[in-house]
Design an enzyme around this catalytic site. Sequence first.
Site, short mmCIF file in Angstrom:
data_model
loop_
_atom_site.label_atom_id
_atom_site.label_comp_id
_atom_site.label_asym_id
_atom_site.label_seq_id
_atom_site.Cartn_x
_atom_site.Cartn_y
_atom_site.Cartn_z
N HIS A 52 0.86 -1.19 0.00
CA HIS A 52 0.00 0.00 0.00
C HIS A 52 0.90 1.24 0.00
CE1 HIS A 52 -3.88 -1.90 1.84
NE2 HIS A 52 -3.30 -2.72 0.99
N GLU A 54 0.95 3.82 1.89
CA GLU A 54 1.45 4.18 3.22
C GLU A 54 2.63 3.31 3.64
OE1 GLU A 54 -3.14 4.51 3.59
OE2 GLU A 54 -1.71 3.36 2.42
N CYS A 82 -6.21 1.96 5.83
CA CYS A 82 -6.88 0.73 6.24
C CYS A 82 -6.31 0.28 7.59
CB CYS A 82 -6.64 -0.34 5.17
SG CYS A 82 -4.93 -0.96 5.14
N CYS A 85 -2.44 -0.37 7.47
CA CYS A 85 -1.64 0.85 7.38
C CYS A 85 -1.74 1.70 8.65
CB CYS A 85 -2.05 1.65 6.14
SG CYS A 85 -1.64 0.78 4.61
#
Length: 148
Positions: A52, A54, A82, A85
């Site tokens: 992801h 992040e 999410c 993260c």
Amino acid sequence: MTDLEYMKIALVEAEKAFKKNEAPIGAVVVLNDKIIGCGYNQRETLSDPTAHAEMIAIREAAKYLGSWRLIDVEMFVTVEPCPMCAGAIYQARIKRLVYGADDPKAGAAGTLMNILQDKRLNHQTEVTGGVCEKESREILAMFFKKLR
């Protein structure tokens, strides 16, 4: 630089993901007005469920600092993190998170749940949402329209 200016840079990262047919989410990590990490979603490209925006930006920042402790660091991300993260943001001790669009299905910075400000944990992150919300939503909408 301002929150808005850093979010515009995160949106440039999201554009990179969009061009690679990845979910268009971008992230920027800042310390003392210096960008020390950037990332965009690369789950498909890397065949990695943890890739992801992040996570990539946090890894880059940690490598830059030579430490997993990202104390006094701010993160700017186009979509609310999410749970994975948000957990990484918590573990890294990031001071402040600024995000664009809420994520009602997986947002862990206040929408679905709030990992980052849970008083049961030993660190809380300051959270500001809604910065460049319209632009963040628009690029997501374009991506999902393109998929269909």
